[in-house]
Design a protein around this motif. Structure first.
Motif, mmCIF file in Angstrom:
data_model
loop_
_atom_site.group_PDB
_atom_site.id
_atom_site.type_symbol
_atom_site.label_atom_id
_atom_site.label_comp_id
_atom_site.label_asym_id
_atom_site.label_seq_id
_atom_site.Cartn_x
_atom_site.Cartn_y
_atom_site.Cartn_z
ATOM 1 N N GLU A 61 -0.123 -3.170 3.503
ATOM 2 C CA GLU A 61 -0.153 -3.502 2.080
ATOM 3 C C GLU A 61 -0.966 -2.483 1.300
ATOM 4 O O GLU A 61 -0.595 -2.097 0.183
ATOM 5 C CB GLU A 61 -0.739 -4.891 1.900
ATOM 6 C CG GLU A 61 -0.671 -5.406 0.466
ATOM 7 C CD GLU A 61 -1.149 -6.838 0.342
ATOM 8 O OE1 GLU A 61 -1.154 -7.353 -0.788
ATOM 9 O OE2 GLU A 61 -1.497 -7.424 1.386
ATOM 10 N N ARG B 219 0.334 -0.256 -1.696
ATOM 11 C CA ARG B 219 -0.345 -0.190 -2.993
ATOM 12 C C ARG B 219 -0.726 1.240 -3.339
ATOM 13 O O ARG B 219 -0.630 1.660 -4.510
ATOM 14 C CB ARG B 219 -1.600 -1.068 -2.958
ATOM 15 C CG ARG B 219 -1.319 -2.560 -2.804
ATOM 16 C CD ARG B 219 -0.618 -3.098 -4.030
ATOM 17 N NE ARG B 219 -0.307 -4.510 -3.896
ATOM 18 C CZ ARG B 219 0.806 -5.004 -3.411
ATOM 19 N NH1 ARG B 219 1.779 -4.167 -3.026
ATOM 20 N NH2 ARG B 219 1.002 -6.301 -3.313
ATOM 21 N N SER C 218 0.542 3.233 -6.464
ATOM 22 C CA SER C 218 -0.408 3.873 -7.384
ATOM 23 C C SER C 218 -0.066 5.345 -7.590
ATOM 24 O O SER C 218 -0.091 5.847 -8.719
ATOM 25 C CB SER C 218 -1.829 3.733 -6.836
ATOM 26 O OG SER C 218 -2.746 4.403 -7.660
#
Length: 236
Positions: free
Chosen positions: A124, A128, A132
């Motif tokens: 995860e 992320r 980003s």
């Protein structure tokens, strides 16, 4: 988890208690049992006259029942080794069964769950981070496009203002030129009109001067010719 360890501790205590039972029972040595006098013989000896102690006979209060033990610590006696080994094997087997079937599988599941949770969290976190980075790239791209659009809009506005300024300047110059031409025309007309009036005034003034000086007026043609010659000489 706590229940499993409690069961393991209870099994270990139970095995220890079981090991202590045969050790206590083994403290009764067969040699000491055989050394005890039979009850019947003791009764017969009590009925007879008290005899002197035989040499080598155990004194009262010093036998196995008199409080003095012979043979050492019971668990260290060879006669108790077999039972101790059996109960040790049974206790170890029970403890191994509990550890292998209950405790270790639970610990393995806990470790596996932690490993899966950590791997899921890492995955995860990577997702992320990728999101980003993608958002940062999109932001940079949008910022570059916005700067390009702003520069294009500023260039268009500058060009439009320049065109409008040039058009206004040209229109103003044309208007000024027109007004200047009209002014020059009016000035020329006014000058011509003034000059024509000046000639008439000069002719009349000349006639008056000549009449005053001579006493008689000069011919009109001669006066006009003289005035025209004077004006022509002055303009040259």
């Amino acid at each position: 988890m706590n229940k499993t360890w409690k069961l393991a501790a209870a099994a270990a205590l139970w095995g220890t208690a079981v090991l202590a039972v045969p050790a206590t029972a083994g403290s009764l040595d067969p040699s000491s049992v055989s050394a005890r006098p039979a009850p019947m013989v003791v009764a017969q000896a009590g009925a007879a006259a008290p005899a002197a102690h035989a040499p080598g006979a155990p004194e009262a209060g010093h036998g196995p029942e008199g409080g003095e033990s012979h043979g050492g610590f019971p668990p260290f006696k060879p006669a108790n080794y077999a039972s101790q080994l059996i109960w040790l094997i049974v206790s170890f087997g029970a403890l191994y069964f509990l550890m292998s079937r209950v405790t270790l599988p639970r610990i393995g599941r806990i470790l596996e769950e932690r490993h899966d949770r950590i791997a899921k969290d890492l995955e995860e976190a990577r997702l992320r981070q990728a999101e980003s980075e993608a958002a940062h790239v999109a932001y940079e791209k949008a910022l570059t496009e916005a700067r390009g659009k702003a520069n294009a809009i500023a260039g268009e506005a500058r060009n439009r203002l320049t065109a409008e300024t040039d058009a206004n300047r040209k229109a103003l110059e044309a208007s000024l030129n027109t007004k200047l031409a009209d002014a020059e025309s009016r000035i020329a007309a006014t000058k011509t009109s003034a000059l024509s009036h000046v000639r008439g005034i000069a002719v009349d003034t000349t006639n008056a001067i000549v009449t005053t000086l001579v006493g008689a007026g000069a011919p009109q043609q001669d006066v006009e010719a003289a005035v025209d010659a004077a004006l022509a000489a002055k303009s040259n």
